[in-house]
Each structure stands twice: as structure tokens, then as C-alpha cells.
Design a protein around this motif. Structure first.
Motif, short mmCIF file in Angstrom:
data_model
loop_
_atom_site.label_atom_id
_atom_site.label_comp_id
_atom_site.label_asym_id
_atom_site.label_seq_id
_atom_site.Cartn_x
_atom_site.Cartn_y
_atom_site.Cartn_z
N ILE A 144 0.84 -1.20 0.00
CA ILE A 144 0.00 0.00 0.00
C ILE A 144 0.88 1.25 0.00
O ILE A 144 0.65 2.21 -0.75
CB ILE A 144 -0.95 0.00 1.22
CG1 ILE A 144 -2.00 -1.10 1.06
CG2 ILE A 144 -1.63 1.37 1.37
CD1 ILE A 144 -2.82 -1.34 2.31
N ASP A 145 1.90 1.25 0.83
CA ASP A 145 2.81 2.40 0.92
C ASP A 145 3.54 2.61 -0.41
O ASP A 145 3.66 3.74 -0.88
CB ASP A 145 3.83 2.16 2.05
CG ASP A 145 4.78 3.33 2.23
OD1 ASP A 145 4.29 4.44 2.49
OD2 ASP A 145 6.00 3.14 2.13
N MET A 146 3.99 1.52 -1.03
CA MET A 146 4.71 1.62 -2.29
C MET A 146 3.82 2.20 -3.38
O MET A 146 4.20 3.15 -4.08
CB MET A 146 5.24 0.24 -2.71
CG MET A 146 6.04 0.23 -4.01
SD MET A 146 5.03 0.06 -5.52
CE MET A 146 4.36 -1.60 -5.32
N TYR A 147 2.62 1.64 -3.53
CA TYR A 147 1.71 2.13 -4.58
C TYR A 147 1.32 3.59 -4.33
O TYR A 147 1.25 4.38 -5.27
CB TYR A 147 0.47 1.25 -4.66
CG TYR A 147 0.68 -0.03 -5.44
CD1 TYR A 147 1.12 0.00 -6.76
CD2 TYR A 147 0.43 -1.27 -4.87
CE1 TYR A 147 1.31 -1.17 -7.49
CE2 TYR A 147 0.62 -2.46 -5.58
CZ TYR A 147 1.07 -2.39 -6.89
OH TYR A 147 1.26 -3.55 -7.60
N LEU A 179 -5.65 -2.61 0.00
CA LEU A 179 -6.33 -2.36 1.28
C LEU A 179 -7.66 -3.09 1.33
O LEU A 179 -8.00 -3.73 2.35
CB LEU A 179 -6.55 -0.86 1.48
CG LEU A 179 -7.25 -0.45 2.80
CD1 LEU A 179 -6.34 -0.73 3.99
CD2 LEU A 179 -7.65 1.01 2.78
N ASP A 180 -8.42 -3.03 0.24
CA ASP A 180 -9.73 -3.69 0.20
C ASP A 180 -9.61 -5.21 0.34
O ASP A 180 -10.53 -5.87 0.83
CB ASP A 180 -10.45 -3.35 -1.11
CG ASP A 180 -10.87 -1.89 -1.19
OD1 ASP A 180 -10.92 -1.23 -0.13
OD2 ASP A 180 -11.12 -1.40 -2.32
N GLY A 181 -8.46 -5.75 -0.08
CA GLY A 181 -8.27 -7.19 -0.02
C GLY A 181 -7.73 -7.70 1.31
O GLY A 181 -7.59 -8.90 1.51
N MET A 182 -7.46 -6.76 2.23
CA MET A 182 -6.92 -7.17 3.53
C MET A 182 -8.03 -7.69 4.44
O MET A 182 -9.10 -7.08 4.54
CB MET A 182 -6.21 -5.99 4.22
CG MET A 182 -4.95 -5.55 3.51
SD MET A 182 -4.12 -4.16 4.35
CE MET A 182 -3.43 -4.99 5.79
N ASP A 209 2.21 7.07 -6.73
CA ASP A 209 1.06 7.76 -7.31
C ASP A 209 0.03 6.84 -7.95
O ASP A 209 -0.74 7.25 -8.82
CB ASP A 209 1.49 8.81 -8.36
CG ASP A 209 2.38 9.88 -7.76
OD1 ASP A 209 2.31 10.10 -6.54
OD2 ASP A 209 3.15 10.50 -8.52
N ASP A 210 0.00 5.58 -7.51
CA ASP A 210 -1.01 4.64 -8.00
C ASP A 210 -1.97 4.32 -6.84
O ASP A 210 -1.91 3.24 -6.24
CB ASP A 210 -0.34 3.36 -8.52
CG ASP A 210 -1.34 2.43 -9.21
OD1 ASP A 210 -2.56 2.68 -9.12
OD2 ASP A 210 -0.90 1.41 -9.79
N LEU A 211 -2.84 5.27 -6.56
CA LEU A 211 -3.73 5.12 -5.41
C LEU A 211 -4.80 4.06 -5.64
O LEU A 211 -5.30 3.47 -4.68
CB LEU A 211 -4.37 6.47 -5.08
CG LEU A 211 -3.39 7.56 -4.64
CD1 LEU A 211 -4.11 8.88 -4.45
CD2 LEU A 211 -2.67 7.16 -3.36
N ALA A 212 -5.14 3.82 -6.88
CA ALA A 212 -6.15 2.79 -7.18
C ALA A 212 -5.62 1.41 -6.78
O ALA A 212 -6.35 0.61 -6.17
CB ALA A 212 -6.50 2.81 -8.66
N SER A 213 -4.37 1.12 -7.12
CA SER A 213 -3.78 -0.17 -6.74
C SER A 213 -3.62 -0.26 -5.22
O SER A 213 -3.83 -1.32 -4.63
CB SER A 213 -2.42 -0.35 -7.41
OG SER A 213 -2.57 -0.47 -8.81
#
Length: 321
Positions: free
Chosen positions: A159-162, A175-178, A166-170
Motif C-alpha cells: 500500500i505504501d509503495m503504490y 487495502l480492500d483485499g486485507m 502515485d497509483d492510489l487505485a492499486s
């Protein structure tokens, strides 16, 4: 360390596990002088090439900011296991040598050495620092292949890397999959505020509260910045109340965000009150209030504050004017 010295006085010979424990203590306290003494003793006992001992030495030197010594030991040790590779990779990341960390990861992959739940967060931190989404995608693929995609530390690092790439969708998809999103995971996604996506940041903050995740000061500061960006005073005041209720005390990041939020919402007196109550102020604090007065049509007050700031020894930021 005391027990280690007593052990020597009693004539007992330390083994690889003894050295490993002592070196961890040196690394934790960044006591490089004692670590070097232990290193000398490993040479004396012919354990200096033992992979378990070398791993401890690499970790100790890296944490003591002697990354060159750590890399020398790594390069000159013929036996390298996953733990040693990870220690070297992590050492480079911790010493802000992220490109070298990336190179170590690639070498590790080519050598057929598998990564674990400690390797992935370290290399993903390096990807985030380098803003290298390309390498981050490769690491994510490796995460999926090795079955670590459900590890909370790996997920938080993704999450931090994405987010930093600048890839907030990924980042949102991870996050949604956690199964259980921890505080670190939620915090990483509050990069929304840095991209001007204020509504998304506030929605995320509300979801975080519903999930009963306790926000830290940086989360509150990000939420307040989003309120400032949207000029939503009532919501900003609610977040201010949450901050007080959670008992954080004085926090420079939150106080600066409060000054900015109240000023941008047209409540310059409230902004000045927060400023006056701050225990610590930096140039960002002064700039937020000066810009606030200027934006609220009180140029003379802004100039007066600017003069006070200079007298207090604070250098102006580029956006002070």
C-alpha cells in the motif's frame, strides 16, 4: 553484554548462537565499538565465516551506519542463505541506499533465493523511496507467487509503495483485499491528501473510524489538510474534537494543520488562537498563519507576523509570499 564477558572470564567458549544474540544487542543499541570487539572475537574463534554469525555482523554494522563494513562481509562470504540476503538488503534500505537494495534483490532473484515476510517489506520500502513502480510491480508479482500476499506487513508495504508511486487505485485494491487492515495500512493510503484528492481522503478517514482503527497524529493531520482543501469548517471542527478526545496533547503536525484549516475556512482568529497555544512552532507554523492572514484580506497583520517570524530566527519558505 555483561553475561558475554562473564562467560569469557569463566573460560566458556561462545558458539554461533551466542554471537548472534550478542550482536543483536549491539545492533539494537547501535554500540559499534562493542560490536567490533565481538567481531574480533569471532575471528579468534574461527566463527567469522559462519553464515549465522555473518548475518548478525551484517545487521549490526548496517544498524550502526557502517554499511560499507556490512557489504564487505556480505560480498566475501561464500555461503549466503535467505536470512543473510535479507539482512544485506534491509541494511541498504535502512541506510537510504535504495538503489543498492534493489540491486541486491535482483541478484537474490537470479541466485534462486526465495524471499520471505521480512524481505518483501524491505524491498518495497526501497521501491517506494525510489518511486519505482516498475520494480514494485515485479516485487508484487513475486509476493503473489510465493504466497505472502495475505501477510499484513507485506500488504502494508505494498500500500505504501503504490501510494508513493502515485497509483492510489492499486493501493486501495490492496487495502480492500486485507482481512484486517492495521493502522499502518490505513495511514499509507492517506497519501490521497498529497494528491489533492481531498474527498477520497475524508471518505477513507470515515471508513477508518467505522473500522475502529485508532488514528495517529499523522492521520489526523492528513484529515485536517483535506478539510482545509475543501474548506469544510464543520467537519474540520469535528476532527479537532476527535484529536482532543483522543488525548494526543500538543503535536506540531496536527497544530500546523489546524492553523491551516481554520485559516482556509475563514476563521483566522481561531487559527491564531491555535498558533498562540502551540508549545513548539516551526517555519511551517508561521507560514500557515501569515498566508492565512493574507488570504483573509489582512495584509498588514500578515506583514507584522512576517517581521515577528524573522526576529524569531525563522527563515521564510518559498510559499510564505
Amino acid at each position: 553484554m555483561e553475561m558475554f564477558y562473564r562467560m569469557q572470564l569463566d573460560g566458556l567458549r561462545p558458539d554461533q548462537y551466542t554471537f548472534g544474540g550478542v550482536l543483536r544487542a549491539c545492533a539494537a543499541g547501535s554500540v559499534v565499538t562493542r560490536g567490533e570487539q565481538v567481531h574480533a572475537y569471532t575471528i579468534k574463534t574461527s566463527l567469522d565465516m559462519n553464515v549465522f554469525v555473518v548475518t548478525g555482523l551484517v545487521d549490526m554494522y548496517a544498524k550502526c551506519k557502517k554499511i560499507g563494513c556490512a557489504r564487505y562481509l556480505f560480498d566475501n562470504n561464500p555461503e549466503r542463505n535467505m536470512v543473510l540476503w535479507t539482512a544485506m538488503l534491509t541494511g541498504h534500505t535502512q541506510n537510504a541506499e535504495c538503489q543498492k537494495a534493489a540491486e541486491i534483490f535482483c541478484e537474490m532473484q537470479m541466485a534462486g533465493v526465495k524471499s520471505n515476510q521480512f524481505t518483501f517489506p524491505s524491498i518495497l520500502s526501497a521501491c517506494a523511496a525510489l518511486r519505482s513502480k516498475e520494480l514494485g510491480l515485479q516485487v508484487h508479482a513475486s509476493v503473489l507467487q510465493t504466497g505472502f500476499s495475505i501477510n499484513v506487513f507485506v500488504q502494508s508495504a505494498l500500500i505504501d509503495m503504490y501510494s508513493k508511486c502515485d497509483d492510489l487505485a492499486s493501493a486501495q485494491r490492496v487495502l480492500d483485499g486485507m482481512a484486517v487492515a492495521d493502522e499502518v495500512s490505513w495511514n499509507s493510503l492517506l497519501g490521497y491528501t498529497h494528491h489533492g484528492l481531498h474527498e477520497e481522503a475524508l471518505k477513507l478517514f470515515c471508513e477508518m473510524r467505522i473500522a475502529r482503527v485508532k488514528p495517529d497524529e499523522f492521520v489526523i493531520a492528513s484529515a485536517l489538510s483535506a478539510c482545509a482543501g475543501l474548506s469544510v469548517l464543520e467537519l474540520g471542527q469535528q476532527f479537532h474534537a476527535i484529536f482532543v478526545r483522543l488525548g494526543f496533547g500538543s503535536s506540531l503536525s496536527i497544530d500546523n494543520s489546524l492553523v491551516t484549516m481554520y485559516a482556509k475556512c475563514g476563521c483566522i482568529e481561531d487559527a491564531h488562537l491555535v498558533f498562540d497555544l502551540m508549545l513548539i512552532r516551526d517555519v511551517v507554523s508561521w507560514t500557515a498563519l501569515i498566508v492565512g492572514y493574507a488570504q483573509n484580506g489582512r495584509g498588514k497583520d500578515a506583514l507584522s507576523l512576517y517581521e515577528q517570524m524573522i526576529l524569531n530566527g525563522n527563515l521564510a519558505l518559498k510559499n510564505t509570499w
